[in-house]
Each structure stands twice: as C-alpha cells, then as structure tokens.
Design a protein around this motif. Structure first.
Motif, PDB file in Angstrom:
ATOM      1  N   TYR A  50       0.850  -1.178   0.000  1.00 51.55           N
ATOM      2  CA  TYR A  50       0.000   0.000   0.000  1.00 51.55           C
ATOM      3  C   TYR A  50       0.888   1.232   0.000  1.00 51.55           C
ATOM      4  O   TYR A  50       1.620   1.469   0.978  1.00 51.55           O
ATOM      5  N   GLU A  51       0.853   1.994  -1.087  1.00 52.23           N
ATOM      6  CA  GLU A  51       1.699   3.179  -1.270  1.00 52.23           C
ATOM      7  C   GLU A  51       3.157   2.800  -1.007  1.00 52.23           C
ATOM      8  O   GLU A  51       3.738   1.999  -1.708  1.00 52.23           O
ATOM      9  N   SER A  52       3.763   3.349   0.042  1.00 54.89           N
ATOM     10  CA  SER A  52       5.190   3.074   0.274  1.00 54.89           C
ATOM     11  C   SER A  52       5.418   1.885   1.201  1.00 54.89           C
ATOM     12  O   SER A  52       6.555   1.553   1.523  1.00 54.89           O
TER      13      SER A  52
END
Length: 420
Positions: free
Chosen positions: A13-15
């Motif tokens: 999730y994202e980073s």
C-alpha cells in the motif's frame, strides 16, 4: 489442472511493502488455506489475486491469463470474492443479494432473465438458502447470511472462490456447515477455494494445501502435515503448541499452550518422579510446576491427558505409543528417571494389563528405598482393570514402605520433609 499461478509477486500500500516474492500454484478442485499472524499479508494476497491491488512486481495468472490484462467483467466470471465483512443496511431479500452475482453477465441496464434466476436458485439450493429467498438479508443469522453471500459468489459461476475468514464470528455449528459446504464445492464443482483461515484446526481438517505467510513472505507451503509442525508454528506465531494426530480420524490437531515457568522459591532440592495416567497427575503437575519443584513423569501414552499436561509444562516424560502396552525399552527409561529422582509420587489411576509395568516400577522403587508417596484420593478397586493385579500391586507398594497421602497438598507436605 493448474488453475492459479502466483509468480514472484510483490505488493503493498503506497510506500508500505506487504507481500514480497510470493510464488505458488493451485489446481482446480483444491482447497487452499492461507494462514499466518495478523498483519502477515493474508488479506493482501487475496486482494492481489482479485486485482483489487496491483502488484509492483510479479504476475497473477488464471488459466494462464494475466489478470491485469483482462476486463473487469471477464475477471468476475473467473474469480468470486467473499469478503471478511459484508454490511447490508438496506432492505433486500436474500434472492436480491444472490442475483447481484449475475452482474458480470448482464449488459448495461439489462435485467436478469429466467436463466439468471435459474443460476441464482441453483446457487441458493447448493448453499441450502433457497428457503430464505424472500427473507430480508438483515433478518438472517450470521451463518445464514454467510451462506447467502457465498451463494452470491457462486452465482458468478467462477472458477476460483476467494474467502477472507469465512467462519469469522460464527458458532461452531455454522463454522462446520460453511467448511463442509466449501469442501463439497471443491469436490463436486471442481472449484478452487482459497480461504484465509485463523483456526489452525479447521485448516488441518479441511484444507489439502496450506500456505503459511509470515511478514509478507511464504514461510511454508504444502500439505497440512508438512506445514503445521510445532517448530514452524512456534517460529511464525510465537506460541508453543502440540501437534498430534487423532487416532480415530487420522487428522492432525493443534493444541496451543503456555509453558509455566517455575517460581523462584530458592530451590526445593528434591527431584520428583510422577507415575500417573488418565489425568490423575495433571493437578499435581501444575502444583509442582507452580511451586518450583523439578519433576519428571512416565510411562505415559501419547494422547493421555497427563502426557499432554507434562509436555505443556515442560516436564520430561517417558512416552509410549497411543493405546499401546508399555514396552521393556520404555520401562527401562522410566526406571532410569526414577533412579535419578529423590522421590516418587504415585497416583491412583486406571490400570490394565497394558500399563501394569508402571506399578511394577513403583514397587521396585519402594523396595530399593526410594521415598514413595501414594496419593489415595479415590478407591483403588475403582480403577483396577487388570483382574485384581493392580490392587495387589498398590497393596505391595504400601507394604514396601510407601507413605499414603489423602490428596495432592498432603503429598507435597510429605515431599517438603524430604528437602535437602
């Protein structure tokens, strides 16, 4: 036939990375259980397979087709999802909910026809929910609602069914009903079921393959007996367990436990050997462990309650196979523990010809002058299943110098007087 392939998938999730280098395959008709601690990446794996999440690396293949390259409706005909929670706050009947599973087959503004209703009815009959067709979904019990949601997924006519904790919040009867249903779908419909499961015993009973995930990576994969080993479970879940095979069903079962650490009481100075069985020694083992005594036990058959307790408490034990007579080898190892002990505690336990050697060992110990305490908390004749032989052994043990005690506390008082 191999239906699902996960090849080198990284996803998150994202980073935040969640899954790293995940690869496995599964065939049609298989029941795959995905296990692991909270936050390990189990739900993320299902979301990646269903294309809710896109992997940063790797590929998901269904029938050798990359799921990232096929349309949403086509994917919905291949893969159906039963989420962990399904919240429906508006008034819809169970049939309305199941008919939603036909959406991948409908055009824009197209209504369901008789063929769609037939598919929905078959899905509800399969899940034993057709009698609920006209009931409001919000009126149904947890188990009924879950079966309706599974019926909705089946109405998609998928090849792969993904379920995120399908038995969450259900009572044991509903859990078994759901798991039996999923097993039947695998066997009769050749559906591939991939389910996130928290209950290790449900997984061992129903799954033919288990994927154990830890910190985003596959820690182990294979048949339940190859994956669910005590040392593997301890490494992944940080908990001690016993893994046994039920002698009747031949299925594995997992018993979690916490080892009691002896209290620091300055050392008792007495090594105690327990001769017991049938649960008669369990309360005493706990007392000994809690109060800091050093103890051993034997001979105990695997699956005996006292055997399980000894292992839970970290008490060394001489084991014998389930429902098997005591062998000469086990007797010798048992007596070696007796020789290395300062005292023996003998409980009144069920004795037949198979475990009569335990009383023989106790008698030999008493004759050799090893302090022996016999806990007489019930009549001996009630547990004599050796045609009077065990009663005679108990009598001989007392004659040889064993001290009788009326209960466990009294037995420990006797041991206290032996403290060095």
């Amino acid at each position: 036939m191999v239906l699902l392939k996960i090849c080198g998938v990284h996803c998150g999730y994202e980073s935040t990375k969640v899954l790293e280098e995940v690869s496995f395959s599964a065939s049609e008709g298989g029941f795959v259980g995905v296990l692991g601690p909270n936050g390990a990446g189990k739900t993320t794996l299902l979301r990646t397979i269903s294309r809710t999440l896109k992997p940063s690396l790797g590929v998901v293949l269904i029938d050798d087709k990359d799921v990232s390259k096929i349309g949403a409706k086509e994917l919905a005909r291949e893969v159906a999802v039963v989420p962990q929670e399904t919240h429906v706050t508006f008034s819809l009947t169970a049939l309305d909910i199941v008919l939603m599973g036909r959406n991948p087959y409908l055009g824009r503004l197209q209504l369901e026809d008789s063929g769609d209703f037939a598919v929905a009815r078959k899905a509800m009959e399969t899940t034993n929910t057709w009698h609920l067709a006209d009931r409001q979904i919000i009126e149904l019990s947890g188990g009924e609602k879950q079966r309706v949601i599974i019926a909705r997924a089946l109405a998609q006519s998928p090849k792969v069914l993904l379920l995120d904790e399908p038995t969450l919040h259900l009572d044991i009867s509903s859990q078994i009903e759901i798991m039996d249903l999923l097993t039947r779908l695998c066997r009769e419909n050749r559906l591939l079921v991939v389910a996130v499961i928290h209950d290790l015993n449900l997984a061992t009973r129903y799954c033919d393959k288990i994927i154990l995930i830890n910190q985003g990576r596959i820690a182990s994969i294979g048949k339940p007996e190859d994956v669910l080993k005590s040392e593997t479970i301890k490494e992944v879940f940080k908990v001690e367990v016993l893994v046994r095979r039920n002698p009747i069903t031949n299925l594995l079962y997992v018993i979690p436990f916490t080892t009691l650490k002896p209290k620091k009481v300055g050392g008792r100075g007495v090594k105690v050997h327990l001769i017991c069985g049938g649960g008669s020694g369990t309360p005493l083992m706990r007392l000994l462990a809690e109060e800091g005594w050093e103890a051993t036990a034997g001979v105990l058959n695997v699956l005996d309650t006292d055997h399980e307790t000894a292992q839970m408490l970290g008490i060394p034990v001489v084991s014998e196979a389930p429902f098997s007579p005591i062998t000469e080898e086990a007797y010798s190892r048992n007596f070696e523990l007796i020789r290395n002990s300062d005292a023996v505690i003998l409980t009144v336990f069920p004795v037949g010809f198979g475990n009569l050697k335990n009383l023989e060992a106790a008698l030999e110990a008493a004759k050799k002058g090893v302090p022996t305490v016999l806990v007489l908390d019930r009549p001996i004749h009630e547990v004599d299943f050796a045609e009077g032989s065990s009663s005679r052994y108990f009598e001989e043990i007392l004659k040889a110098g064993a001290v009788s005690a009326g209960g466990f506390d009294e037995a420990l008082q006797v041991l206290g007087r032996l403290k060095k």
